[in-house]
Design a protein around this motif. Structure first.
Motif, mmCIF file in Angstrom:
data_model
loop_
_atom_site.group_PDB
_atom_site.id
_atom_site.type_symbol
_atom_site.label_atom_id
_atom_site.label_comp_id
_atom_site.label_asym_id
_atom_site.label_seq_id
_atom_site.Cartn_x
_atom_site.Cartn_y
_atom_site.Cartn_z
ATOM 1 N N SER A 59 -47.782 4.719 -42.783
ATOM 2 C CA SER A 59 -46.829 5.829 -42.875
ATOM 3 C C SER A 59 -45.643 5.577 -41.958
ATOM 4 N N ASP A 60 -45.949 5.047 -40.726
ATOM 5 C CA ASP A 60 -44.877 4.731 -39.797
ATOM 6 C C ASP A 60 -43.998 3.621 -40.367
ATOM 7 N N ARG A 61 -44.676 2.633 -40.993
ATOM 8 C CA ARG A 61 -43.896 1.549 -41.591
ATOM 9 C C ARG A 61 -43.010 2.073 -42.725
ATOM 10 N N ARG A 62 -43.520 2.997 -43.454
ATOM 11 C CA ARG A 62 -42.750 3.593 -44.540
ATOM 12 C C ARG A 62 -41.501 4.281 -43.992
ATOM 13 N N GLN A 63 -41.691 5.002 -42.882
ATOM 14 C CA GLN A 63 -40.553 5.676 -42.269
ATOM 15 C C GLN A 63 -39.544 4.657 -41.740
ATOM 16 N N ASP A 64 -40.071 3.561 -41.136
ATOM 17 C CA ASP A 64 -39.177 2.500 -40.669
ATOM 18 C C ASP A 64 -38.403 1.898 -41.838
ATOM 19 N N TYR A 65 -39.084 1.717 -42.943
ATOM 20 C CA TYR A 65 -38.436 1.178 -44.143
ATOM 21 C C TYR A 65 -37.308 2.085 -44.621
ATOM 22 N N GLU A 66 -37.609 3.390 -44.656
ATOM 23 C CA GLU A 66 -36.593 4.335 -45.123
ATOM 24 C C GLU A 66 -35.400 4.359 -44.163
ATOM 25 N N ASP A 67 -35.702 4.303 -42.841
ATOM 26 C CA ASP A 67 -34.616 4.298 -41.858
ATOM 27 C C ASP A 67 -33.770 3.039 -41.996
ATOM 28 N N THR A 68 -34.438 1.893 -42.178
ATOM 29 C CA THR A 68 -33.709 0.627 -42.329
ATOM 30 C C THR A 68 -32.879 0.633 -43.597
ATOM 31 N N LYS A 69 -33.456 1.184 -44.665
ATOM 32 C CA LYS A 69 -32.732 1.256 -45.924
ATOM 33 C C LYS A 69 -31.468 2.100 -45.779
ATOM 34 N N ALA A 70 -31.604 3.237 -45.076
ATOM 35 C CA ALA A 70 -30.435 4.096 -44.863
ATOM 36 C C ALA A 70 -29.389 3.396 -44.000
ATOM 37 N N GLU A 71 -29.865 2.631 -43.006
ATOM 38 C CA GLU A 71 -28.949 1.898 -42.134
ATOM 39 C C GLU A 71 -28.202 0.825 -42.919
ATOM 40 N N ILE A 72 -28.895 0.157 -43.826
ATOM 41 C CA ILE A 72 -28.254 -0.855 -44.667
ATOM 42 C C ILE A 72 -27.165 -0.238 -45.529
ATOM 43 N N VAL A 73 -27.465 0.953 -46.073
ATOM 44 C CA VAL A 73 -26.473 1.651 -46.899
ATOM 45 C C VAL A 73 -25.233 1.972 -46.067
ATOM 46 N N ASP A 74 -25.443 2.437 -44.820
ATOM 47 C CA ASP A 74 -24.311 2.759 -43.943
ATOM 48 C C ASP A 74 -23.496 1.497 -43.625
ATOM 49 N N ILE A 75 -24.194 0.395 -43.357
ATOM 50 C CA ILE A 75 -23.502 -0.856 -43.040
ATOM 51 C C ILE A 75 -22.694 -1.342 -44.244
ATOM 52 N N GLN A 76 -23.291 -1.254 -45.436
ATOM 53 C CA GLN A 76 -22.572 -1.663 -46.637
ATOM 54 C C GLN A 76 -21.323 -0.822 -46.852
ATOM 55 N N ARG A 77 -21.444 0.474 -46.582
ATOM 56 C CA ARG A 77 -20.288 1.359 -46.732
ATOM 57 C C ARG A 77 -19.202 0.982 -45.718
ATOM 58 N N LYS A 78 -19.624 0.662 -44.492
ATOM 59 C CA LYS A 78 -18.664 0.262 -43.459
ATOM 60 C C LYS A 78 -17.999 -1.058 -43.830
ATOM 61 N N ILE A 79 -18.783 -1.992 -44.390
ATOM 62 C CA ILE A 79 -18.213 -3.271 -44.820
ATOM 63 C C ILE A 79 -17.153 -3.042 -45.886
ATOM 64 N N GLU A 80 -17.443 -2.168 -46.828
ATOM 65 C CA GLU A 80 -16.474 -1.867 -47.881
ATOM 66 C C GLU A 80 -15.195 -1.268 -47.285
ATOM 67 N N ASP A 81 -15.360 -0.361 -46.300
ATOM 68 C CA ASP A 81 -14.187 0.237 -45.655
ATOM 69 C C ASP A 81 -13.396 -0.830 -44.899
ATOM 70 N N ASP A 82 -14.120 -1.706 -44.181
ATOM 71 C CA ASP A 82 -13.444 -2.771 -43.429
ATOM 72 C C ASP A 82 -12.720 -3.729 -44.367
ATOM 73 N N GLU A 83 -13.344 -4.061 -45.497
ATOM 74 C CA GLU A 83 -12.700 -4.957 -46.457
ATOM 75 C C GLU A 83 -11.422 -4.336 -47.009
ATOM 76 N N GLU A 84 -11.459 -3.040 -47.242
ATOM 77 C CA GLU A 84 -10.261 -2.355 -47.738
ATOM 78 C C GLU A 84 -9.168 -2.352 -46.670
ATOM 79 N N GLU A 85 -9.581 -2.145 -45.408
ATOM 80 C CA GLU A 85 -8.613 -2.160 -44.312
ATOM 81 C C GLU A 85 -8.021 -3.553 -44.127
ATOM 82 N N ILE A 86 -8.882 -4.585 -44.228
ATOM 83 C CA ILE A 86 -8.407 -5.965 -44.126
ATOM 84 C C ILE A 86 -7.415 -6.269 -45.245
ATOM 85 N N LYS A 87 -7.701 -5.777 -46.429
ATOM 86 C CA LYS A 87 -6.799 -5.986 -47.564
ATOM 87 C C LYS A 87 -5.437 -5.346 -47.298
ATOM 88 N N ASP A 88 -5.455 -4.125 -46.736
ATOM 89 C CA ASP A 88 -4.197 -3.453 -46.418
ATOM 90 C C ASP A 88 -3.407 -4.227 -45.364
#
Length: 282
Positions: A59-88
């Motif tokens: 159960s703890d591992r499941r929670q860690d998985y969900e937290d990591t998954k959410a963190e990956i989503v946040d990082i991907q969103r930040k990468i997309e924002d940074d790529e757009e800023e770099i393009k500008d």
């Protein structure tokens, strides 16, 4: 409905147990699968407890998985924002580079128009090469646009290169005090400065002993060019030429060539010593 009778094992004894009809057969099978001794039963209990503990870890591992998954989503969103800023930023750098190199008209990118470095160098080159050609030599001014190993602009190493050729048997060579003679270097430097005067605005310029080391031919050519440019009818910078000597007859030749424009040239002699004549006697 009646009842059903099952033979059930428990604590090593078999006994007839009256089972209510609503108990499912699989439950009975589970009871029948229990160990026969108390020690075996305790061991089974311990095993179940270990499994339950393991389920808690899962159960703890499941929670860690969900937290990591959410963190990956946040990082991907930040990468997309940074790529757009770099393009500008990349587009902005390109616009600035194009304006710096090629210029732009008023109102396109900035309130004031820009000539563009390439256009300025082209004007300098025209003046420089024409003056050199009048002396029977070849000269060229060009912009060196440096690149990094990856092909990106290396603005820190951009440079203006002066190329000269004083002999027919030579190729154009970069101006270098170790390659050309002192007189040739002085001549090239002075003509480059005179070429700059056509596109820059300054109230005056001071040239100190630039004619030293030149032969009489080059000295006359440089002096002639300085005087002509400085005495143009349009607004031009005032030039102070400081020198301990001038070639014989140089001033007379210049005055004859300039005619009425010679009024724009004044010669001052600085003298000192006990034998200096008083006032304007000399």
């Amino acid at each position: 409905f009646g009842t059903s009778r099952y033979r059930v094992r428990g604590r090593g004894n078999e006994e007839a147990v009256r089972i209510q009809p609503h108990i499912r057969p699989e439950v009975v099978q589970g009871i029948q699968a229990l160990p026969n001794s108390e020690e075996d039963l305790q061991r089974t209990v311990d095993e179940f407890q270990d499994e339950l503990a393991g389920m808690g870890e899962q159960s703890d591992r499941r929670q860690d998985y969900e937290d990591t998954k959410a963190e990956i989503v946040d990082i991907q969103r930040k990468i997309e924002d940074d790529e757009e800023e770099i393009k500008d930023f990349t587009n902005k750098i390109k616009r600035l580079k194009d304006r710096w190199l090629d210029g732009d008209e008023e109102g396109e990118l900035y309130p004031a128009p820009a000539k563009g470095l390439r256009n300025v160098i082209a004007l300098i080159n025209d003046e420089f090469s024409n003056t050199f050609a009048q002396m029977g030599n070849v000269g060229e001014v060009k912009l060196r646009e440096a690149k990094t190993e990856s092909g990106e602009d290396d603005f820190a190493n951009y440079a203006i290169e002066i190329l000269v050729k004083f002999r027919k048997t030579q190729d154009l060579q970069k101006l270098d005090g170790h390659v050309q003679s002192g007189g040739e270097t002085s001549l090239s430097t002075m003509l480059f400065l005179v070429s700059l005067q056509q596109i820059t605005e300054a109230p005056f310029r001071v040239v100190d002993e630039i004619n030293q080391g030149m032969d009489q031919h080059y000295e006359k050519a440089v002096f002639d060019r300085i005087v002509k440019v400085s005495c143009l009818p349009k607004d031009t910078s005032q030039t102070f030429l400081i020198t301990p000597k001038l070639a014989h007859g140089l001033l007379d030749d210049i005055v004859d060539q300039l005619g009425d424009d010679a009024d724009g040239m004044t010669v001052h002699f600085a003298v000192k010593g006990v034998e200096v004549a008083q006032g304007g006697i000399w």
